[in-house]
Design an enzyme around this catalytic site. Sequence first.
Site, PDB file in Angstrom:
ATOM      1  N   LEU A  48       0.843  -1.187   0.000  1.00 62.00           N
ATOM      2  CA  LEU A  48       0.000   0.000   0.000  1.00 62.00           C
ATOM      3  C   LEU A  48       0.882   1.242   0.000  1.00 62.00           C
ATOM      4  O   LEU A  48       1.605   1.512   0.965  1.00 62.00           O
ATOM      5  CB  LEU A  48      -0.918   0.011   1.223  1.00 62.00           C
ATOM      6  CG  LEU A  48      -1.730  -1.267   1.474  1.00 62.00           C
ATOM      7  CD1 LEU A  48      -2.517  -1.138   2.778  1.00 62.00           C
ATOM      8  CD2 LEU A  48      -2.669  -1.546   0.304  1.00 62.00           C
ATOM      9  N   ASP A  49       0.808   2.002  -1.066  1.00 61.00           N
ATOM     10  CA  ASP A  49       1.662   3.181  -1.215  1.00 61.00           C
ATOM     11  C   ASP A  49       1.254   4.289  -0.242  1.00 61.00           C
ATOM     12  O   ASP A  49       0.072   4.633  -0.131  1.00 61.00           O
ATOM     13  CB  ASP A  49       1.562   3.694  -2.658  1.00 61.00           C
ATOM     14  CG  ASP A  49       2.438   4.894  -2.908  1.00 61.00           C
ATOM     15  OD1 ASP A  49       3.663   4.743  -2.850  1.00 61.00           O
ATOM     16  OD2 ASP A  49       1.882   5.991  -3.153  1.00 61.00           O
ATOM     17  N   VAL A  98       0.575   5.267   2.937  1.00 57.69           N
ATOM     18  CA  VAL A  98      -0.677   5.289   3.695  1.00 57.69           C
ATOM     19  C   VAL A  98      -0.787   6.520   4.586  1.00 57.69           C
ATOM     20  O   VAL A  98      -1.893   6.892   5.020  1.00 57.69           O
ATOM     21  CB  VAL A  98      -0.847   4.002   4.537  1.00 57.69           C
ATOM     22  CG1 VAL A  98      -0.883   2.781   3.645  1.00 57.69           C
ATOM     23  CG2 VAL A  98       0.237   3.876   5.600  1.00 57.69           C
ATOM     24  N   GLU A 155       3.459   1.287   3.191  1.00 56.52           N
ATOM     25  CA  GLU A 155       4.518   2.289   3.197  1.00 56.52           C
ATOM     26  C   GLU A 155       4.019   3.460   4.024  1.00 56.52           C
ATOM     27  O   GLU A 155       2.958   4.013   3.756  1.00 56.52           O
ATOM     28  CB  GLU A 155       4.851   2.763   1.782  1.00 56.52           C
ATOM     29  CG  GLU A 155       5.961   3.800   1.790  1.00 56.52           C
ATOM     30  CD  GLU A 155       6.040   4.625   0.504  1.00 56.52           C
ATOM     31  OE1 GLU A 155       7.115   5.178   0.233  1.00 56.52           O
ATOM     32  OE2 GLU A 155       5.022   4.722  -0.198  1.00 56.52           O
ATOM     33  N   ASP A 210      12.108   2.616   6.295  1.00 58.20           N
ATOM     34  CA  ASP A 210      13.169   3.447   5.726  1.00 58.20           C
ATOM     35  C   ASP A 210      14.281   3.736   6.725  1.00 58.20           C
ATOM     36  O   ASP A 210      15.412   4.032   6.317  1.00 58.20           O
ATOM     37  CB  ASP A 210      12.584   4.773   5.217  1.00 58.20           C
ATOM     38  CG  ASP A 210      11.988   4.645   3.829  1.00 58.20           C
ATOM     39  OD1 ASP A 210      12.191   3.601   3.176  1.00 58.20           O
ATOM     40  OD2 ASP A 210      11.310   5.588   3.381  1.00 58.20           O
ATOM     41  N   ASP A 249      12.253   4.037  -4.803  1.00 59.10           N
ATOM     42  CA  ASP A 249      12.295   5.420  -4.320  1.00 59.10           C
ATOM     43  C   ASP A 249      13.721   5.879  -4.052  1.00 59.10           C
ATOM     44  O   ASP A 249      14.122   6.978  -4.456  1.00 59.10           O
ATOM     45  CB  ASP A 249      11.488   5.549  -3.022  1.00 59.10           C
ATOM     46  CG  ASP A 249      10.023   5.846  -3.266  1.00 59.10           C
ATOM     47  OD1 ASP A 249       9.698   6.470  -4.291  1.00 59.10           O
ATOM     48  OD2 ASP A 249       9.194   5.458  -2.427  1.00 59.10           O
TER      49      ASP A 249
END
Length: 559
Positions: free
Chosen positions: A267-268, A270, A297, A316, A385
């Site tokens: 899920l990009d 969120v 994410e 990250d 990314d």
Amino acid sequence: MDTYSVWAPKAQRVDLVIEEGPGARNDGEGARADVAEEAPGESSREQMRDPLVEAMVKVGEFFHSQRPMREGDRYAFRVDGGPNLPDPYSRRQPDGIHGKSQVWRADRPREPLYRPLQGEVLYELHVGTFTPSGTLDAAIEKLDYLADLGVTAVELMPLQPVGGRNWGYDGVQWHAVDEAYGGPDALLRFVDAAHAQGIAVILDVVFNHFGPDGNYTDFFGPYTTVGETGWGNVVNLMGPGSDQVRRYILDAVRLWTKEFGVDGLRLDAVHALDDRGAVSILEQMRDVASPSYLIAESDQNDTRITQDYRLAQWNDDVHHAIHAAVSGETQGYYCDFGSMEVLATVMQQVYWHAGRYSTFRGRTHGRPLVDPEPWRFMAYTTNHDQTGNRAAGDRPSMYLSPEQQLAKAALVLLSPFTPMLFMGEEWGASTPFAFFVNHSSEELNQATREGRLKEFSTFNPEDVLDPADEGTFEASRLDWSELDREPHRRIVEGYRNLIAFRTQHRMAEASLPTVRYEGRWIELVYATPVSTVTITANLSDEPTRGLDAWEVRREAVKR
């Protein structure tokens, strides 16, 4: 048989515009007779019937037609006398995002592998640049290679239709597959082939915004609301009409997991969802997707994602800590990273920003995790990314030594986090992965160029790749011939050995490590169900303590 309907709560009139395919028959329901029958979706434009226009009947907030949806028919909706618009629920867009939709159904529903995320080794890829032809069918031909490498799950960057070509995060029809990749039938073939190899399929999906090119949803209803995410208008999850918008998202989740048999969804961003309700859309998606899993994410280091909603999450902080420690880069969002103390902390506690002050954000950020399950966090040395959002799209392999690349890989692959490779990383690919677009509107292309130049205003403009230039896209294709040359062969063999060791010693079940470090080397000790594993990594570009890159020692658990 399904009939046509569309949600259009503010419309006074909606007309159905339909081009019947060559398989249309007269069965008493108003369809025309035809003398030939063809496989669904294979009819040419010349074989389509002249358009029919039919006024739909309004019932509540929906407009309905009694006309059956026949596979292969192309159709559009006219809202209050406006232009032909594709269906927000379109399953196929054979003529692109601005064209008519086409009725499409899977030949049969697929099932996921019913395998948990813990223990998987993920491989993220962009279909369009993964192979020379850039299709899902071409990607199938690389599954043997991935299985031999030790990859157990492939994460596909978004496949939903976009204007022109890009990374896929500007999708506008959330229930369809871009024809450039082969359309929905090609995705079914890919899932079948991957599952036959024992490889799970994870699909990256974007529910936090619609792309700027070809988004017609607001002609129909309040799919978006006031506010900006940075990529587009805020998706309406809280205002009037939001129940149907949530249903639109949940129907997409159901489609990919129940009909296509996708094993997981990524899920990009969120954190860009405006979701303040008592029941989170993340919970709703989790329940609909089960037993397939969700990977979020999030930029927030929000403990609710993994501990309350029970999702997995990209992390990250682990990437930033490893990358900055090895590369020495501490600009931008790397400014709080780079020290061995930070690296040791994230390996033991998952987050660095866990209620700490973030210099980049200018505020306190994140929250500490309580008894985290390490496998719920994706760890990686790079991803789309972290490579593509650089001015030149340069990979770490373009400025780090093979030894440094393998040291980074050892920290990720021999950890209890769920590891993810980014395509080509495993052989130290020398090709960039740049940010590229090719919108159907030159105005949008120019706006994107200007945005990139503004983002990298401190760089020489000549060093910022033009995202709309054909060469930027072409240069981002992987060069598979590199696998036959050094040092690429040595790097990929190192990756293969690391993954094999991870599997053999059940690193996915390890506890978080004890850590010590000195200078540019770090030592981590993990307890697994079968071994005590000690990993020593040299993060400099020179041999330290007699160590070029990394070494592993293990001691079997005494029974």
